[in-house]
Design a protein around this motif. Structure first.
Motif, PDB file in Angstrom:
ATOM      1  N   CYS A 205      -6.153 -10.317  29.668  1.00  0.00           N
ATOM      2  CA  CYS A 205      -6.819  -9.046  29.358  1.00  0.00           C
ATOM      3  C   CYS A 205      -5.956  -7.897  29.872  1.00  0.00           C
ATOM      4  O   CYS A 205      -5.544  -7.896  31.036  1.00  0.00           O
ATOM      5  N   GLN A 207      -6.818  -5.077  30.699  1.00  0.00           N
ATOM      6  CA  GLN A 207      -7.585  -4.278  31.663  1.00  0.00           C
ATOM      7  C   GLN A 207      -7.720  -5.004  33.013  1.00  0.00           C
ATOM      8  O   GLN A 207      -7.377  -4.462  34.037  1.00  0.00           O
ATOM      9  N   CYS A 208      -8.244  -6.256  32.989  1.00  0.00           N
ATOM     10  CA  CYS A 208      -8.544  -6.949  34.252  1.00  0.00           C
ATOM     11  C   CYS A 208      -7.675  -8.186  34.471  1.00  0.00           C
ATOM     12  O   CYS A 208      -7.809  -8.867  35.473  1.00  0.00           O
ATOM     13  N   CYS A 241     -12.430  -9.291  26.014  1.00  0.00           N
ATOM     14  CA  CYS A 241     -12.329 -10.034  27.265  1.00  0.00           C
ATOM     15  C   CYS A 241     -13.722 -10.508  27.643  1.00  0.00           C
ATOM     16  O   CYS A 241     -14.672  -9.729  27.606  1.00  0.00           O
ATOM     17  N   CYS A 244     -14.542  -8.687  31.656  1.00  0.00           N
ATOM     18  CA  CYS A 244     -14.833  -7.271  31.928  1.00  0.00           C
ATOM     19  C   CYS A 244     -15.387  -6.551  30.704  1.00  0.00           C
ATOM     20  O   CYS A 244     -15.801  -5.396  30.799  1.00  0.00           O
TER      21      CYS A 244
HETATM   22 ZN    ZN Z   1     -10.925  -8.051  31.138  1.00  0.00          ZN
END
Ligand code: ZN
Ligand code: ZN
Length: 271
Positions: A205, A207-208, A241, A244
């Motif tokens: 992901c 982002q996370c 994802c 998150c």
């Molecule tokens: Zn994520």
């Protein structure tokens, strides 16, 4: 129980450097089997996730993978069998749940009823790939005792005759053994699905950084090539994802920017 690790382990090792071990003492027959003795819980995906969760009862691991498949005639084309395979991956520490699916028409799935002494049986059995592929026999009016472990065509014929003779409708049922270790076509589909799942887990992901970022849906409305009105064709695919909730849209993989005029409700209204 059915040697599915032969399909799953190689891509998980090659793509992820992950070792796949078989969970001991997991009686997945509790969840339903292909031979139909145990009623299956309604949803295939749900069953598959439950199966993966069973792993945590017997192994002290963070991650589990399980498979569930379903084969049969397609509603639209009753004579053409097809199947769908589901693979569920769970990471209980990171809270990841990934489901990958693969549909196939490459299957020997078949279910046929015969009277005792039907001369067509040996040919049908061979056409189903027997003995490389397994077959089961059961009494048409009593599905509680399917006969497994048949190893010669003579055994199959004798079992069918016996079951037909004791059946209320005088028919015996012959059907394909869909257990992975007795069904090379199914094993091939499981190999392909395992690669798909491993490749997905390889993607993190943005982002996370949790593994398994990948397609979670799509948005329809690709504009018509003639009038630019939205059609039912897929416009964007959506990657997401499972940890998150971050999601990103991306254009179609095939690069199409417009839909065919024939698919447009404005340009080609249904008569
Ligand atoms: Zn994520
Ligand atoms: Zn149009």
């Amino acid at each position: 129980m059915h040697a599915k690790e032969l399909a799953v382990a190689p891509p998980f090792r090659r793509v992820l450097g992950a070792e796949v071990v078989v969970a001991p003492d997991v009686d997945t027959d509790l969840l339903g089997t292909f031979s139909g003795e145990v009623p299956r819980p309604d949803a295939l995906v749900e069953t598959c996730v439950l199966k993966a969760e069973l792993v945590f009862r017997s192994l002290d691991v963070d991650c589990a993978v399980a498979n569930e498949g379903s084969y049969g005639p397609i509603d639209a084309v009753p004579l053409v069998p097809s199947g769908v395979e589901i693979m569920a991956f769970l990471d209980r520490r990171r809270g990841i749940k990934i489901i990958e699916t693969l549909s196939t028409h490459r299957t020997n799935w078949r279910l046929m009823r015969f009277k005792a002494g039907d001369p067509a049986v040996p040919l049908v059995v061979k056409a189903m790939g027997f003995p490389r592929y397994g077959v089961f026999v059961v009494c048409s009016s009593d599905w509680s005792h399917p006969i497994k472990g048949l190893s010669t065509v003579e055994d199959v014929v004798a079992a069918l005759d016996h079951e037909a003779n004791r059946s209320e409708d005088r028919l015996g049922v012959l059907y394909a053994d869909m257990r992975a270790h007795r069904n090379p076509a199914r094993m091939r589909v499981l190999r392909a699905l395992s690669w798909k799942l491993a490749k997905r887990l390889e993607r993190l992901c943005p982002q996370c950084h949790a593994p398994g970022f990948g397609i979670i849906g799509n948005r329809r409305g690709l504009p018509c090539e003639a009038c630019a009105q939205p059609t039912h064709w897929v416009h964007f695919e959506i990657d997401g994802c499972s940890v998150c909730g971050h999601a990103e849209t991306r254009p179609r993989k095939d690069g199409r920017k417009t839909a065919a005029k024939l698919s447009c409700a404005s340009c080609s209204p249904k008569r």
